[in-house]
Structure formats: C-alpha cells, structure tokens
Design an enzyme around this catalytic site. Structure first.
Site, mmCIF file in Angstrom:
data_model
loop_
_atom_site.group_PDB
_atom_site.id
_atom_site.type_symbol
_atom_site.label_atom_id
_atom_site.label_comp_id
_atom_site.label_asym_id
_atom_site.label_seq_id
_atom_site.Cartn_x
_atom_site.Cartn_y
_atom_site.Cartn_z
ATOM 1 N N GLY A 12 0.862 -1.242 0.027
ATOM 2 C CA GLY A 12 -0.227 0.095 0.049
ATOM 3 C C GLY A 12 0.925 1.247 0.077
ATOM 4 C CG ASP A 13 0.350 3.985 2.159
ATOM 5 O OD1 ASP A 13 -0.955 4.391 1.817
ATOM 6 O OD2 ASP A 13 0.577 3.486 3.594
ATOM 7 C CB ALA A 15 3.029 7.489 -4.952
ATOM 8 C CE LYS A 16 -2.882 2.152 -3.817
ATOM 9 N NZ LYS A 16 -2.048 2.086 -2.759
ATOM 10 N N GLY A 17 -2.282 7.409 -5.823
ATOM 11 C CA GLY A 17 -3.305 8.572 -5.956
ATOM 12 C C GLY A 17 -2.516 9.362 -7.017
ATOM 13 C CE LYS A 18 3.614 12.099 -9.716
ATOM 14 N NZ LYS A 18 4.981 12.670 -9.543
ATOM 15 N N GLY A 40 -5.812 5.827 1.604
ATOM 16 C CA GLY A 40 -5.664 7.259 1.654
ATOM 17 C C GLY A 40 -4.674 7.709 0.453
ATOM 18 C CG HIS A 41 -5.601 6.448 -3.079
ATOM 19 N ND1 HIS A 41 -6.190 5.909 -3.831
ATOM 20 C CD2 HIS A 41 -4.941 5.764 -2.150
ATOM 21 C CE1 HIS A 41 -6.164 4.690 -3.587
ATOM 22 N NE2 HIS A 41 -5.419 4.207 -2.508
ATOM 23 C CD GLN A 226 -6.865 -1.018 0.886
ATOM 24 O OE1 GLN A 226 -7.688 -1.654 0.406
ATOM 25 N NE2 GLN A 226 -7.169 0.101 1.622
ATOM 26 C CB THR A 241 -6.938 -4.921 3.666
ATOM 27 O OG1 THR A 241 -8.065 -4.320 3.922
ATOM 28 C CG2 THR A 241 -6.807 -5.163 2.079
ATOM 29 C CB THR A 303 -3.695 5.953 11.128
ATOM 30 O OG1 THR A 303 -2.843 5.187 10.375
ATOM 31 C CG2 THR A 303 -4.895 4.984 10.608
ATOM 32 N NE ARG A 305 -1.707 2.893 11.626
ATOM 33 C CZ ARG A 305 -1.943 1.852 11.326
ATOM 34 N NH1 ARG A 305 -1.805 0.622 11.941
ATOM 35 N NH2 ARG A 305 -2.660 1.511 10.101
ATOM 36 C CB SER A 415 7.099 9.402 -9.359
ATOM 37 O OG SER A 415 6.582 10.706 -8.537
HETATM 38 P P1 GDP Z 1 -1.098 5.780 -2.318
HETATM 39 O O1 GDP Z 1 -1.975 5.566 -1.268
HETATM 40 O O2 GDP Z 1 -0.809 4.632 -3.002
HETATM 41 O O3 GDP Z 1 -2.182 7.123 -3.230
HETATM 42 O O4 GDP Z 1 -0.192 6.780 -1.721
HETATM 43 P P2 GDP Z 1 -0.052 7.896 -0.492
HETATM 44 O O5 GDP Z 1 -0.814 9.143 -0.865
HETATM 45 O O6 GDP Z 1 -0.769 7.215 0.993
HETATM 46 O O7 GDP Z 1 1.523 7.707 -0.037
HETATM 47 C C1 GDP Z 1 2.261 8.559 -1.197
HETATM 48 C C2 GDP Z 1 2.848 9.660 -0.603
HETATM 49 O O8 GDP Z 1 3.909 9.927 -1.413
HETATM 50 C C3 GDP Z 1 2.070 10.806 -0.823
HETATM 51 O O9 GDP Z 1 2.217 11.801 0.475
HETATM 52 C C4 GDP Z 1 2.577 11.487 -2.163
HETATM 53 O O10 GDP Z 1 2.031 13.054 -2.104
HETATM 54 C C5 GDP Z 1 3.968 11.067 -1.986
HETATM 55 N N1 GDP Z 1 4.464 11.040 -3.383
HETATM 56 C C6 GDP Z 1 4.014 10.663 -4.468
HETATM 57 N N2 GDP Z 1 5.056 10.679 -5.488
HETATM 58 C C7 GDP Z 1 5.991 11.003 -4.920
HETATM 59 C C8 GDP Z 1 7.659 10.967 -5.367
HETATM 60 O O11 GDP Z 1 7.858 10.835 -6.567
HETATM 61 N N3 GDP Z 1 8.274 11.819 -4.609
HETATM 62 C C9 GDP Z 1 7.908 12.056 -3.296
HETATM 63 N N4 GDP Z 1 8.921 12.690 -2.677
HETATM 64 N N5 GDP Z 1 6.796 11.846 -2.854
HETATM 65 C C10 GDP Z 1 5.665 11.548 -3.530
HETATM 66 P P1 IMO Z 2 -3.693 2.793 0.582
HETATM 67 O O1 IMO Z 2 -4.886 2.410 -0.643
HETATM 68 C C1 IMO Z 2 -1.396 1.089 3.583
HETATM 69 C C2 IMO Z 2 -3.263 -1.870 6.314
HETATM 70 C C3 IMO Z 2 -3.356 -1.439 7.697
HETATM 71 C C4 IMO Z 2 -3.256 -2.824 8.444
HETATM 72 C C5 IMO Z 2 -3.931 -3.810 7.131
HETATM 73 C C6 IMO Z 2 -5.329 -3.879 7.520
HETATM 74 O O2 IMO Z 2 -3.677 4.257 1.002
HETATM 75 O O3 IMO Z 2 -2.466 2.118 -0.154
HETATM 76 P P2 IMO Z 2 -7.609 -2.390 7.398
HETATM 77 O O4 IMO Z 2 -7.993 -1.361 8.114
HETATM 78 O O5 IMO Z 2 -7.748 -2.537 5.840
HETATM 79 O O6 IMO Z 2 -8.418 -3.662 7.988
HETATM 80 O O7 IMO Z 2 -6.347 -2.949 7.843
HETATM 81 O O8 IMO Z 2 -3.870 -3.298 6.257
HETATM 82 N N1 IMO Z 2 -3.674 -0.959 5.026
HETATM 83 C C7 IMO Z 2 -3.198 -0.230 4.587
HETATM 84 N N2 IMO Z 2 -1.733 0.167 4.515
HETATM 85 N N3 IMO Z 2 -2.335 1.668 2.535
HETATM 86 C C8 IMO Z 2 -3.403 1.257 2.650
HETATM 87 O O9 IMO Z 2 -4.285 2.036 1.772
HETATM 88 C C9 IMO Z 2 -3.819 0.585 3.597
HETATM 89 N N4 IMO Z 2 -5.133 0.232 3.939
HETATM 90 C C10 IMO Z 2 -4.969 -0.722 4.712
HETATM 91 O O10 IMO Z 2 -2.250 -0.434 8.023
HETATM 92 O O11 IMO Z 2 -1.849 -3.215 8.392
HETATM 93 MG MG MG Z 3 -1.999 5.523 1.117
#
Ligand code: GDP
Ligand code: IMO
Ligand code: MG
Length: 429
Positions: A12-13, A15-18, A40-41, A226, A241, A303, A305, A415
């Site tokens: 997860g995280d 940077a799918k949102g970007k 959280g994107h 995720q 998840t 969260t 965290r 990126s």
């Molecule tokens: P998602 O859940 O996959 O959409 O990712 P999140 O938004 O939770 O986390 C990605 C974080 O990285 C966000 O704070 C973005 O603004 C940031 N981000 C995205 N692309 C880049 C990058 O190329 N460089 C840096 N430094 N930050 C980035």
């Molecule tokens: P995005 O879409 C990162 C993790 C939680 C926990 C586990 C189960 O932003 O990438 P849940 O609340 O889904 O039952 O928690 O999955 N988790 C994520 N970790 N990015 C996420 O979403 C997540 N969604 C859930 O931290 O370990």
């Molecule tokens: Mg996220």
C-alpha cells in the site's frame, strides 16, 4: 473497449493517487472497486494537496466521471465529508458521481467491533486502520447482518434491520467487553436516514453503467486501493486487508471482466513501506530507515502512523506483479533515495539456508526470510527537477534497470516528487 488499471504491488501507499490523477487526463471515468476509507490517496497539483479515501482520485479533473462500485465498503459519513470537502474547496464536482447499490455500508457497530477485536489481539494486533472495514466485509460474507447502499432507500425495512442488527451486535459487544456502551438503534437509524437522503441521488447499478460505458468506447481507469501484498487471498495473511487488493479484485469488485483491461500498471515505491503489523524482510529498523521516513514523509495518510521503511524487495514486489499481472511499472518516490551513498535491493531470500526468489505463502517462512541484498551506488544529486529519463544520473538509471530486470516488467513512469509535474514518462521505442 479501453480500460487501464492502477494497482499497488507492495503493502500500500505506493503513490497510486498520484498516478491515477495523472492518467485521468486521458480517461473519461475513474473507478474505485474495493476497500473503503482505509485507503488514503494523495494528489498534489497547483500547490494544493488533496487526500482521498473513498472518492476516486479522478474526481478532481473536470469532466471526468467517478464511480464507486459494489466491491467497496462505504462509510456514508466519511463519504459525505469527503465530498463536501471537495465541494467547499473547488465549488463542486464537475463530472457525474455514481455509487453502486451493491456496495456494503459501514455502520457504527463495525467500528465498535473492530476496536474490541484489535484490543483482544494484544501483541498480535493486525494494526488495522480502525475504520470498520474488516468487520463490514466479514458481515458481507456472513450475509445475515449486512446492509447495502440499495437498502438505505427502503426506510421501513432499514429501521427494522438496524433495530435487529443493533440488538445482536450489542449482545456480541457486551460478551466481548463488559464495559461496552450499548449502541442506540434509533439514533443510528436517524443518522443513516439523513445520509441516505443525501446519497440516494448517486446510487445506481454501476455494473451495467460500466458495461455500457465500455461498449460505447468510453475510457475507464480502475483505481486500486491498498496493495497486492495486502490482498485477503494472496497477501501476507493475516496481516492483510479484507478485500482483494491485487489485480484479482477488479473483476469481483466492479463486475467488469479482466479481459476488458488492456493496460495494467503496477505502482511501486523505489523502496518499501508497510503500516501495521506483519513480517517485512527488508525492514530497516535503524537510521537508514529513519532517513527514508524523513525524506519520504512516510507517515500514514489515514492514521498518521509512522510507516515502517526498508529496501526495495524484488521478491515480494515481483510476486505482487505476478498475481496482479502487470504490463508495466510506475516507479515512485525515486527522489527519496537521492541522499544515500549506497543503496540495496533485495534480489532473493534465504530461508533455512536455502536461497529462493519465490515469495513464501506461509507467514512463518516469510518471518524467517533473510534478504539477499545487492548493493548499488547512490547518486547524491537532487533529481526532483528531472523530466526525461536520459537526464537522470547514470546511477539512478542503473538502479531503475535493476528494478525492471528483477521484476521482469518495463518501467513506463518514474516519479521524482509528489507534484503532478514531477514525473518522467518513459518512452520506449
Ligand atoms: P497511495 O495510497 O498509494 O495513493 O499513496 P499515499 O498518498 O498514501 O502515499 C504516497 C505519498 O508520497 C504521498 O504523500 C504523495 O504525495 C507522495 N509522493 C507521490 N509521489 C512522490 C514522489 O515521487 N516523490 C516524493 N517525494 N513523494 C511522492
Ligand atoms: P492505500 O490505498 C497502507 C493496512 C493497515 C493494516 C492492514 C489492515 O492508501 O494504499 P484494514 O483497516 O484495511 O483492515 O487494515 O492493512 N492498510 C493499508 N496500508 N495503505 C493502505 O491503503 C492501507 N489500507 C489498509 O495498516 O496493516
Ligand atoms: Mg495511501
């Protein structure tokens, strides 16, 4: 038919949102098909930052439709707050917004149950986002105590369903926690009646809508939430998840068959992060990990965290790429590694003295895996202004080559910063 999907290949995280925001420029409809407001994107452009949890990241582009399908679990309060937040900032949304009548609804009992269950796990906590996501999916599978978006319109039935489910949940909660405060069915009904009034205009059969849109040649973008390693069936169970967050979830979550998708983009961080519990073979529980956390601002979007940080893990990510069936990669946050003299990439695991590139299916094996690391030189240059692959330092290009080779997929996007503009579109001739 033309459809693209964006899938996280790690935990997860990624940077799918970007990426979704970027690709929305060439699409007509953006679809969220699993997960809920555990996601959280982040999207950044024109000096603005948006954090999206339930609304597709494409909602910010004028003229693009947003669809939330039946595989998503919806907390109506969170949904409305998010929608209002965007309306307040941008004066409304421009495209159509559709919510599936099949989507399951998150109720206060889901959040209350999750709190009790996680507390009961003590040191074995999953470390969930506490949004009632897992407990809502559990009730969906159990069927007897589930309410879907389509049920919110039937007010008489809703009142009696909320009444009988609350009674059951209060018994369960009291048994699990003698201090549990009983939930008030009438209060919940009144609250959800209010949400229903506001959400019903958006509720429809999104499956049929998407079939027709694809048949009419509209370009559809699927936004995964995720990541593949958090998939309920294929991830690092039980530290996962509750939905199919790999490519496997697109069809089940949206009703659109896999063969409708002609480009599957796997999104990866140039390193690895994880929030919550579970084994993490390349974790850096040291100053390098802290450096990555600081440089990448690795704190949870939902969260807050601190995210656990580690080297790029080609065994885990390669597995994610195979289960999701990706055509190409988007490598994100490469700039975060810029200040490190040396980088490492995990190319294999050693488990009980045996070297393997297979990702273990059993948690104990993964916990025992020792990463076999390949050392690569860093580049020590700010790359956030680079827009063409050939302008990256040779060490950064070499690093990307290793990632592509180990995963076995070409890199289409790199990126180098959070902003929309800070992107290298790789042309392959
Ligand atoms: P998602 O859940 O996959 O959409 O990712 P999140 O938004 O939770 O986390 C990605 C974080 O990285 C966000 O704070 C973005 O603004 C940031 N981000 C995205 N692309 C880049 C990058 O190329 N460089 C840096 N430094 N930050 C980035
Ligand atoms: P995005 O879409 C990162 C993790 C939680 C926990 C586990 C189960 O932003 O990438 P849940 O609340 O889904 O039952 O928690 O999955 N988790 C994520 N970790 N990015 C996420 O979403 C997540 N969604 C859930 O931290 O370990
Ligand atoms: Mg996220």
């Amino acid at each position: 038919m033309s459809a693209t999907s964006v899938i996280g290949l790690q935990w997860g995280d990624e940077a799918k949102g970007k990426i979704v925001d970027l690709l929305t420029e060439d699409h007509d409809i953006v679809v969220r098909y699993q997960g809920g407001n555990n996601a959280g994107h982040t999207v950044k452009f024109d000096g603005q930052t948006y954090k999206l949890s339930l609304l597709p990241a494409g909602i910010l582009r004028p003229g693009v439709d947003s669809v939330v399908t039946g595989g998503v679990v919806i907390n109506p309060r969170a949904f409305l707050e998010e929608l209002e937040g965007i309306t307040d900032r941008n004066g409304g949304i421009d495209g159509d917004l559709l919510i599936s009548s099949r989507a399951h609804v998150v109720f206060p009992w889901h959040i209350a149950e999750e709190a009790v269950l996680e507390r009961g796990l003590g040191g074995e906590k999953i470390g969930t986002t506490m949004r009632g996501i897992g407990t809502c999916y559990r009730d969906k599978a159990g069927r007897a105590h589930a309410i879907r978006m389509g049920d919110l319109v039937q007010l008489d039935t809703l009142r009696s369903r909320v009444g009988s489910i609350t009674e059951h949940k209060n018994r369960v909660l009291a048994a699990l926690d003698p201090d549990a405060v009983p939930l008030d069915a009438e209060k919940i009904f009144e609250e959800y009646r209010g949400y229903a009034e506001r959400l019903v205009p958006y509720v429809t059969d999104t499956t049929t809508h998407l079939h027709k849109a694809l048949a009419a040649g509209r370009r559809v973008l699927f936004e995964g939430a995720q990541g593949s390693l958090l998939d309920i069936d294929h991830g690092t169970f039980p530290f996962v998840t509750s939905s199919n967050s790999s490519g496997a979830g697109i069809h089940s979550g949206s009703g659109v068959p896999e063969r409708a998708i002609d480009r599957m983009i796997g999104v990866v961080k140039a390193y690895t992060t994880r929030v919550g519990g579970g084994p993490f073979p390349t974790e850096l529980d040291n100053e390098v990990g802290q450096h990555i956390r600081d440089e990448g601002n690795e704190y949870g979007t939902v969260t807050g965290r601190p995210r656990r940080c580690g080297w790029f893990d080609a065994v885990a990510t390669g597995y994610g790429a195979r289960i999701s069936g990706v055509d190409c990669l988007a490598v994100m946050l490469l700039d975060v590694l810029s200040k490190l003299d040396e980088l490492q990439v995990c190319e294999a695991y050693e488990i009980d003295g045996e070297r393997t590139t297979d990702f273990p299916g059993q948690l104990e094996e993964l916990a025992a895996a020792r990463p076999v690391l390949r050392t690569l030189p860093g580049w020590n240059v700010d790359i956030t202004g680079v827009r063409r692959l050939e302008d990256l330092p040779s060490q950064a290009r070499a690093y990307l080559d290793v990632v592509a080779e180990l995963i076995g997929s070409p890199i289409d996007i790199v990126s180098v910063g959070p902003d929309r503009e800070q992107t290298i579109m790789v042309s392959r001739g």
